[in-house]
Design a protein around this motif. Structure first.
Motif, mmCIF file in Angstrom:
data_model
loop_
_atom_site.group_PDB
_atom_site.id
_atom_site.type_symbol
_atom_site.label_atom_id
_atom_site.label_comp_id
_atom_site.label_asym_id
_atom_site.label_seq_id
_atom_site.Cartn_x
_atom_site.Cartn_y
_atom_site.Cartn_z
ATOM 1 N N THR A 103 6.449 -7.061 14.887
ATOM 2 C CA THR A 103 5.939 -8.142 14.050
ATOM 3 C C THR A 103 6.520 -8.075 12.645
ATOM 4 O OG1 THR A 103 4.004 -6.775 13.533
ATOM 5 C CG2 THR A 103 3.783 -8.353 15.336
ATOM 6 N N GLY A 104 6.765 -6.845 12.146
ATOM 7 C CA GLY A 104 7.365 -6.705 10.822
ATOM 8 C C GLY A 104 8.783 -7.226 10.780
ATOM 9 N N PHE A 143 20.720 -4.937 8.873
ATOM 10 C CA PHE A 143 19.989 -4.337 9.983
ATOM 11 C C PHE A 143 18.494 -4.323 9.678
ATOM 12 C CE2 PHE A 143 24.217 -2.605 10.665
ATOM 13 C CZ PHE A 143 24.356 -2.668 12.054
ATOM 14 N N LEU A 144 17.697 -4.673 10.670
ATOM 15 C CA LEU A 144 16.245 -4.644 10.555
ATOM 16 C C LEU A 144 15.693 -3.733 11.645
ATOM 17 C CD1 LEU A 144 15.564 -8.477 10.134
ATOM 18 C CD2 LEU A 144 15.857 -6.782 8.321
ATOM 19 N N GLN A 150 9.290 -4.407 7.265
ATOM 20 C CA GLN A 150 8.943 -5.642 6.568
ATOM 21 C C GLN A 150 8.813 -5.394 5.068
ATOM 22 O OE1 GLN A 150 5.282 -7.429 7.920
ATOM 23 N NE2 GLN A 150 5.078 -8.707 6.097
ATOM 24 N N SER A 151 8.151 -4.313 4.683
ATOM 25 C CA SER A 151 7.945 -4.016 3.261
ATOM 26 C C SER A 151 9.258 -3.734 2.549
ATOM 27 C CB SER A 151 6.998 -2.821 3.110
ATOM 28 O OG SER A 151 5.726 -3.103 3.662
ATOM 29 N N ALA A 152 10.201 -3.087 3.238
ATOM 30 C CA ALA A 152 11.504 -2.801 2.623
ATOM 31 C C ALA A 152 12.253 -4.091 2.317
ATOM 32 C CB ALA A 152 12.326 -1.914 3.549
ATOM 33 N N VAL A 153 12.217 -5.052 3.239
ATOM 34 C CA VAL A 153 12.889 -6.336 3.010
ATOM 35 C C VAL A 153 12.222 -7.075 1.853
ATOM 36 C CG1 VAL A 153 13.369 -8.602 4.012
ATOM 37 C CG2 VAL A 153 13.701 -6.536 5.383
ATOM 38 N N GLU A 154 10.903 -7.119 1.843
ATOM 39 C CA GLU A 154 10.197 -7.806 0.762
ATOM 40 C C GLU A 154 10.507 -7.163 -0.585
ATOM 41 O OE1 GLU A 154 6.142 -7.647 1.965
ATOM 42 O OE2 GLU A 154 6.374 -9.160 3.536
#
Length: 398
Positions: free
Chosen positions: A226-227, A266-267, A345-349
């Motif tokens: 989900t992230g 990359f995610l 998710q937090s790293a991208v934000e």
């Protein structure tokens, strides 16, 4: 309060512009929060904008949760109020309508800015002149003059809406961290993790199949976290504002013929993102599993005073942002990995937030106005599987 169709359209429009603005670019939950309470107001359902309902519908809390112990809604409301105030002071300074969330409740108010805020004495004087003092032969000229002024004002409003967005897009295109990925030469390749599960989703459910594990059960590699899904959405909004595109692929479908000449994003951790695991570039922060299959971050080359590994507790998560040299000398790689999908998710934000990405570039240093390669380790504060805020706890330049 009953809103007319015209008001609803106008209020939804300004809400959309706030959501697309730079203040909420890296805050998908704040965008969701704003859109939810605006929808409650426009549907005339104030009871759905209570702290309990927001906690359940926006932040994923269970119905009946103890809001006196869990302050997620109150803390995020304070942050959203600050973001709204900043937007209407700066980027949205030309907006004719503002949105406010009064303290004490969460139902937004829509306020029309007074025309008196704009200094137009000449227009005001012309419009206020009684017709009896205007000579008949002058009325046509005055009317034409007023029409000309009103057209000019309308054009100014249009430019007022367009210019802030152009400024934001221009800032993105020249950002030291993201500029290579926003180049028009070739859209970057965004590669998200898709681990292998075994089982049947509609029968006995799915179970994650660890890498290298053999299984005779049916395998399914069509899922992601989900992230990662939220990170893709956030990246899409960021690229849209810069009027740029990217190519999206799940890791098991990536071919290196496609990837070698592109900038890559990359995610997901390499344990779940096979394409990232195959990269020839060695990293200094590596996600590993202990004997109990709990994740931790191994610090392969600790600097003075740094631990050899970073282990989480019940309220923390670790995530990594790595800006690496690309497979060709003219390309670059950005990798966002977390111990869990929340960390990714937090790293991208974090990397999309204007203040944080400027800090990352400052720490890394610049080479021809671009950030030098680096690896940043983030500690993410998590509540109920939601990343609330992040901070850099280790930073290595390459």
């Amino acid at each position: 309060m009953k809103f007319s169709p015209e008001e609803i359209e106008q209020y939804r429009g300004v809400t959309e512009r706030v959501s697309n603005g730079s203040q909420l670019a890296a805050s998908p939950k704040l965008r969701e929060f704003l859109n939810y309470i605006v929808d409650c107001a426009l549907r005339e359902c104030p009871e759905e904008a209570s702290e309990q309902q927001i906690g359940v519908n926006v932040f994923g809390r269970k119905p009946g949760y103890n809001s006196s112990e869990d302050s997620i809604v109150r803390s995020q409301a304070r942050l959203l109020r600050q973001k709204l105030a900043s937007f209407f002071k700066e980027e949205g300074a030309s907006e004719p309508i503002t949105i406010e969330i009064p303290k004490g409740h969460y139902l937004p108010l829509f306020k029309a800015r007074s025309i008196g805020e704009v200094s137009l004495p000449a227009v005001a004087s012309a419009l206020s002149l009684p017709s009896s003092v205007i000579a008949p032969e002058s009325r046509g000229r005055i009317s034409l003059g007023i029409i000309f002024i009103l057209v000019a004002l309308a054009a100014g409003l249009v430019l007022g809406y367009a210019l802030p967005r152009r400024t934001v897009a221009s800032a993105q295109l020249h950002d030291p961290l993201w500029a290579p990925f926003l180049s028009q030469d070739q859209p970057p390749l965004v590669i998200y993790s898709n681990p292998v599960f075994r089982g049947a989703p509609l029968k006995d459910g799915l179970r994650l199949l660890p890498p290298g594990t053999a299984s005779n059960a049916p395998e399914d590699d069509t899922y992601t976290g989900t992230g990662e899904a939220q990170a893709i959405y956030t990246l899409t909004r960021f690229f849209d504002r810069a009027n740029r595109d990217f190519v999206l692929k799940r890791s098991r479908l990536v071919t290196w013929d496609d990837a070698k000449s592109r900038n890559l994003v990359f995610l997901g951790a390499s344990t779940q993102n096979t394409a990232l695991a195959e990269l020839p570039t060695a990293t200094q922060f590596v996600i590993r599993l202990d004997e109990n299959a709990h994740g931790y971050v191994s610090n392969e080359h600790p600097l003075a005073g740094e631990p050899h590994k970073f282990v989480t507790d019940s309220s923390d998560e670790y995530a990594i942002i790595a800006l690496l040299p690309g497979l060709e000398s003219s390309t670059r790689i950005l990798a966002f990995t977390g111990l869990t999908t929340v960390g990714t998710q937090s790293a991208v934000e974090f990397a999309l937030d204007p203040i944080h990405r400027a800090d990352l570039a400052k720490r890394a240093g610049l080479d021809h106005n671009l950030a030098r390669p680096f690896e940043a380790l983030l500690r993410v504060h998590v509540r109920r599987n939601v990343g609330l805020d992040s901070e850099i706890v280790a930073f290595h330049t390459r």
